[in-house]
Scaffold this motif. Structure first.
Motif, PDB file in Angstrom:
ATOM      1  N   ALA A 127      52.993  39.799  44.945  1.00  0.00           N
ATOM      2  CA  ALA A 127      51.739  39.414  44.312  1.00  0.00           C
ATOM      3  C   ALA A 127      50.964  38.008  44.780  1.00  0.00           C
ATOM      4  N   LEU A 128      52.110  36.987  45.009  1.00  0.00           N
ATOM      5  CA  LEU A 128      51.529  35.792  45.637  1.00  0.00           C
ATOM      6  C   LEU A 128      50.826  35.904  47.117  1.00  0.00           C
ATOM      7  N   MET A 129      51.409  36.865  47.761  1.00  0.00           N
ATOM      8  CA  MET A 129      50.788  37.071  49.134  1.00  0.00           C
ATOM      9  C   MET A 129      49.309  37.637  48.883  1.00  0.00           C
ATOM     10  N   ASP A 130      49.258  38.638  48.107  1.00  0.00           N
ATOM     11  CA  ASP A 130      47.933  39.313  47.518  1.00  0.00           C
ATOM     12  C   ASP A 130      47.118  37.919  47.152  1.00  0.00           C
ATOM     13  N   MET A 131      47.457  37.157  46.295  1.00  0.00           N
ATOM     14  CA  MET A 131      46.514  36.142  45.915  1.00  0.00           C
ATOM     15  C   MET A 131      46.342  35.273  46.972  1.00  0.00           C
ATOM     16  N   VAL A 132      47.146  34.693  47.630  1.00  0.00           N
ATOM     17  CA  VAL A 132      46.602  33.824  48.966  1.00  0.00           C
ATOM     18  C   VAL A 132      45.603  34.708  49.943  1.00  0.00           C
ATOM     19  N   LEU A 133      45.804  35.772  50.178  1.00  0.00           N
ATOM     20  CA  LEU A 133      45.002  36.568  51.099  1.00  0.00           C
ATOM     21  C   LEU A 133      43.610  36.625  50.441  1.00  0.00           C
ATOM     22  N   HIS A 134      43.335  36.700  49.177  1.00  0.00           N
ATOM     23  CA  HIS A 134      42.076  36.686  48.599  1.00  0.00           C
ATOM     24  C   HIS A 134      41.439  35.358  48.461  1.00  0.00           C
ATOM     25  N   MET A 135      42.204  34.192  48.947  1.00  0.00           N
ATOM     26  CA  MET A 135      41.660  32.875  49.006  1.00  0.00           C
ATOM     27  C   MET A 135      41.037  32.569  50.136  1.00  0.00           C
ATOM     28  N   LYS A 136      39.754  33.223  50.404  1.00  0.00           N
ATOM     29  CA  LYS A 136      38.861  32.923  51.522  1.00  0.00           C
ATOM     30  C   LYS A 136      38.205  31.588  51.685  1.00  0.00           C
ATOM     31  N   GLU A 137      37.423  31.311  52.705  1.00  0.00           N
ATOM     32  CA  GLU A 137      37.058  29.766  53.003  1.00  0.00           C
ATOM     33  C   GLU A 137      36.284  29.371  51.854  1.00  0.00           C
ATOM     34  N   ASN A 138      35.363  30.552  51.282  1.00  0.00           N
ATOM     35  CA  ASN A 138      34.308  30.086  50.204  1.00  0.00           C
ATOM     36  C   ASN A 138      35.197  30.311  48.873  1.00  0.00           C
ATOM     37  N   VAL A 139      36.247  30.606  48.829  1.00  0.00           N
ATOM     38  CA  VAL A 139      36.898  30.786  47.437  1.00  0.00           C
ATOM     39  C   VAL A 139      37.972  29.602  47.155  1.00  0.00           C
TER      40      VAL A 139
END
Length: 246
Positions: free
Chosen positions: A153-165
């Motif tokens: 789950a943490l990996m998934d959350m970090v990968l959704h943290m794009k530059e504009n997020v």
């Protein structure tokens, strides 16, 4: 008599319209949730280059599932993270639960902070204040003690943290557990709560949940740190509002 018939007809039309609107929200939430929550991302950089994450765990009291919930955070599949357990009351029996887990998993970077720090009227922010100040990573995950985390789950959350997020939050999913309160929790989070949160996110309405929320610490620090939000009881709403305005 005729007037009464028209009144009943109007009431029936109103109730049917409300039912149709509510049904459409359900359909929208299901479709949007399927599209938004079913996408699995893969790292585009080596795992060791992923940003470190500080996980703040505000803990108050002991419930039947506390040990089970907290233990899942010691087996997260992520290259670098630290666990910061924040406990306000030095007499809280949760301290023994946390200490037993820290001793059981000595290889996991974890710390316990007792006493908190009064920075405002919000008790949750007061509880997390010392842990936040001691955080060594720029990514901050605020995760309530009632949350149970899957390994990926943490990996998934970090990968959704794009530059504009600047903020990524999870949709609560209630596990099947024993007890009346657990059944009520599952009914609420799986129906009304999920429907309204997904619909609000679809229309870009600020409706973030502070139960499990990943944020960029450097942006929070720009306006005074987490203590700035201690003046609000709904700190999760104002944190999300700040990121939206950025």
């Amino acid at each position: 008599m005729e007037s009464l018939d028209y009144t009943l007809l109007g009431l029936a039309i109103l109730l049917f319209s409300v039912w149709c609107f509510n049904f459409l929200l359900h359909i929208l939430a299901i479709v949007y949730g399927k599209w938004k929550l079913s996408r699995k991302l893969t790292p585009v950089v080596p795992l060791e280059e992923l940003p470190g994450v500080t996980i703040l765990k505000p803990v108050v009291g002991v419930d039947p599932h506390l040990y089970e919930n907290l233990e899942t955070f010691f087996s997260i599949k992520y290259p670098q993270y630290e666990l910061m357990f924040c406990i306000q009351d030095e007499m809280d029996s949760a301290i023994m639960v946390v200490q037993s887990l820290v001793q059981k998993y000595p290889d996991v970077d974890s710390k316990i902070f007792i006493g908190g720090k009064h920075v405002g009227p919000n008790p949750k922010v007061n509880n997390m204040a010392i842990g936040y100040e001691a955080a060594k990573y720029d990514m901050i995950l605020v995760s309530d003690s009632g949350i149970k985390m899957k390994e990926e789950a943490l990996m998934d959350m970090v990968l959704h943290m794009k530059e504009n997020v600047g903020l990524v939050h999870q949709m609560p999913y209630a596990c099947t557990r024993k007890g009346f309160s657990s059944h009520m929790e599952k009914i609420y989070f799986a129906t009304q709560h999920a429907k309204m949160y997904l619909t609000a996110n679809f229309f870009n309405i600020n409706c973030a949940t502070g139960m499990s929320c990943l944020m960029r610490k450097n942006i929070i620090d720009e306006i005074g740190g987490l203590k700035h939000f201690s003046q609000y009881l709904a700190e999760d709403f104002f944190l999300a509002e700040m990121f939206i305005n950025k």
